[in-house]
Design a protein around this motif. Structure first.
Motif, PDB file in Angstrom:
ATOM      1  N   LYS A  83      -0.029 -50.373  10.010  1.00  0.00           N
ATOM      2  CA  LYS A  83      -1.429 -50.521   9.364  1.00  0.00           C
ATOM      3  C   LYS A  83      -0.605 -49.143   8.657  1.00  0.00           C
ATOM      4  CE  LYS A  83      -5.055 -50.302  10.870  1.00  0.00           C
ATOM      5  NZ  LYS A  83      -6.995 -49.759  11.420  1.00  0.00           N
ATOM      6  N   LYS A  84       0.819 -48.601   8.830  1.00  0.00           N
ATOM      7  CA  LYS A  84       0.757 -47.083   8.255  1.00  0.00           C
ATOM      8  C   LYS A  84       1.666 -47.923   7.007  1.00  0.00           C
ATOM      9  CE  LYS A  84       3.417 -43.458   8.464  1.00  0.00           C
ATOM     10  NZ  LYS A  84       4.411 -42.363   9.224  1.00  0.00           N
TER      11      LYS A  84
ATOM     12  N   VAL B  35      -0.532 -49.768   4.429  1.00  0.00           N
ATOM     13  CA  VAL B  35      -1.083 -48.672   3.345  1.00  0.00           C
ATOM     14  C   VAL B  35       0.274 -48.153   2.910  1.00  0.00           C
ATOM     15  CG1 VAL B  35      -1.897 -46.570   3.434  1.00  0.00           C
ATOM     16  CG2 VAL B  35      -2.726 -48.250   4.999  1.00  0.00           C
ATOM     17  N   GLU B  36       1.703 -48.344   2.835  1.00  0.00           N
ATOM     18  CA  GLU B  36       2.416 -47.569   2.137  1.00  0.00           C
ATOM     19  C   GLU B  36       2.692 -48.406   0.576  1.00  0.00           C
ATOM     20  OE1 GLU B  36       5.880 -46.260   4.179  1.00  0.00           O
ATOM     21  OE2 GLU B  36       4.976 -45.015   5.600  1.00  0.00           O
TER      22      GLU B  36
ATOM     23  N   TYR C 194       0.668 -50.777  -0.785  1.00  0.00           N
ATOM     24  CA  TYR C 194      -0.556 -50.597  -1.042  1.00  0.00           C
ATOM     25  C   TYR C 194      -0.480 -49.669  -2.267  1.00  0.00           C
ATOM     26  CZ  TYR C 194      -3.347 -55.217  -0.175  1.00  0.00           C
ATOM     27  OH  TYR C 194      -4.208 -56.365  -0.691  1.00  0.00           O
ATOM     28  N   SER C 195      -0.102 -47.975  -1.363  1.00  0.00           N
ATOM     29  CA  SER C 195       0.237 -47.635  -2.372  1.00  0.00           C
ATOM     30  C   SER C 195       1.134 -47.145  -3.453  1.00  0.00           C
ATOM     31  CB  SER C 195       0.041 -45.847  -1.478  1.00  0.00           C
ATOM     32  OG  SER C 195      -0.444 -45.903  -0.058  1.00  0.00           O
TER      33      SER C 195
ATOM     34  N   ASP D  48      -7.082 -44.646  -3.822  1.00  0.00           N
ATOM     35  CA  ASP D  48      -6.772 -44.338  -2.584  1.00  0.00           C
ATOM     36  C   ASP D  48      -6.748 -45.239  -1.801  1.00  0.00           C
ATOM     37  OD1 ASP D  48      -6.376 -43.620   0.108  1.00  0.00           O
ATOM     38  OD2 ASP D  48      -7.816 -41.956  -0.125  1.00  0.00           O
TER      39      ASP D  48
ATOM     40  N   ASN E 145      -6.287 -46.561   1.584  1.00  0.00           N
ATOM     41  CA  ASN E 145      -6.960 -46.176   2.910  1.00  0.00           C
ATOM     42  C   ASN E 145      -7.527 -47.042   3.264  1.00  0.00           C
ATOM     43  OD1 ASN E 145      -4.448 -44.830   3.604  1.00  0.00           O
ATOM     44  ND2 ASN E 145      -5.013 -43.379   2.446  1.00  0.00           N
TER      45      ASN E 145
ATOM     46  N   CYS F 213      -6.948 -51.254   2.844  1.00  0.00           N
ATOM     47  CA  CYS F 213      -6.231 -51.324   3.259  1.00  0.00           C
ATOM     48  C   CYS F 213      -6.696 -51.795   5.040  1.00  0.00           C
ATOM     49  CB  CYS F 213      -5.224 -50.875   3.446  1.00  0.00           C
ATOM     50  SG  CYS F 213      -3.578 -50.928   1.811  1.00  0.00           S
ATOM     51  N   ASN F 214      -7.880 -50.989   5.125  1.00  0.00           N
ATOM     52  CA  ASN F 214      -7.842 -51.273   6.978  1.00  0.00           C
ATOM     53  C   ASN F 214      -8.487 -52.865   6.958  1.00  0.00           C
ATOM     54  OD1 ASN F 214      -7.092 -48.963   7.189  1.00  0.00           O
ATOM     55  ND2 ASN F 214      -9.138 -48.026   7.522  1.00  0.00           N
TER      56      ASN F 214
ATOM     57  N   SER G 288     -14.920 -49.602  -1.300  1.00  0.00           N
ATOM     58  CA  SER G 288     -13.158 -49.601  -0.862  1.00  0.00           C
ATOM     59  C   SER G 288     -12.400 -50.197  -1.771  1.00  0.00           C
ATOM     60  CB  SER G 288     -12.675 -49.857   0.608  1.00  0.00           C
ATOM     61  OG  SER G 288     -12.939 -51.694   0.388  1.00  0.00           O
TER      62      SER G 288
ATOM     63  N   MET H  73     -10.132 -47.777  -4.200  1.00  0.00           N
ATOM     64  CA  MET H  73      -8.738 -47.909  -4.250  1.00  0.00           C
ATOM     65  C   MET H  73      -7.980 -48.057  -5.365  1.00  0.00           C
ATOM     66  SD  MET H  73      -6.285 -51.336  -2.861  1.00  0.00           S
ATOM     67  CE  MET H  73      -7.233 -52.150  -3.729  1.00  0.00           C
TER      68      MET H  73
END
Length: 193
Positions: free
Chosen positions: A46-47, A50-51, A53-54, A61, A63, A66-67, A128, A132
């Protein structure tokens, strides 16, 4: 699916992906090389998700969004996405037809997995998405998540029971280009039917 980690894609995995996606054997192998380059242990966390998508949305944001997306891709709930889960997700979001994309979108919006989408789930996902997007990426002034949810429920909740079934969601999107584009981030609405 998410727990299996190997350095080589098996013939069975290739056969499965050829049969269940729109990708050729060579395309699958190319995707695999890129996946393993980015995720050498064969697992997309997941980390890392998120990277990625960032990088796509550097001013916002991603996060929370992405969840939700990650949850919808992580079919076995392992907290990681293996290559098969990844490619199946890419296939639906990039090459799937309108119904396949809407089926996936419904699963993402149905946060509790009970087979319906209620207003709080819709507001959560829309919020969300808004979170984003940076102001520079927003092409029009956005309603609040609550106001946007109300508009969606007005159009889609056919039986007025305050939840959207999969049929209401899919039919509502297929019958309204604006809703389809908003809820799936798809631009080629008519070409996907």
């Amino acid at each position: 699916m998410g727990n299996k980690s190997s350095k080589k894609l098996s013939k069975d995995d290739i056969r499965f992906l050829v049969e269940n996606t729109n990708f050729s054997k060579n395309e699958i192998k190319q995707w695999y090389v890129g996946f393993m380059r980015d995720c050498p242990d064969g697992q997309l966390t997941k980390k890392k998700f998120v990277e990625v998508y960032s990088e796509i949305f550097p001013s916002g944001d991603p996060n929370k969004f992405c969840n939700h997306v990650f949850r919808s891709f992580d079919h076995d709930g392992s907290g990681k996405i293996d290559f098969k889960e990844f490619l199946m997700a890419i296939n639906i979001t990039s090459a799937g037809n309108a119904r396949q994309k809407l089926d996936w979108a419904f699963k993402m919006y149905d946060i509790d997995g009970n087979g319906t989408i209620d207003r709080s789930e819709m507001m959560e996902i829309i919020g969300s998405i808004y979170h984003m997007l940076s102001e520079g990426q927003q092409t029009e002034e956005l309603d609040t998540p609550e106001a946007r949810t109300e508009k969606i429920f007005e159009k889609m909740d056919v039986n007025k029971d305050n939840v959207l079934t999969k049929d209401e969601f899919i039919n509502g999107c297929l019958n309204d280009e604006c809703l389809y584009q908003m809820l799936t981030a798809e631009q080629n609405w008519q070409e996907n039917e």
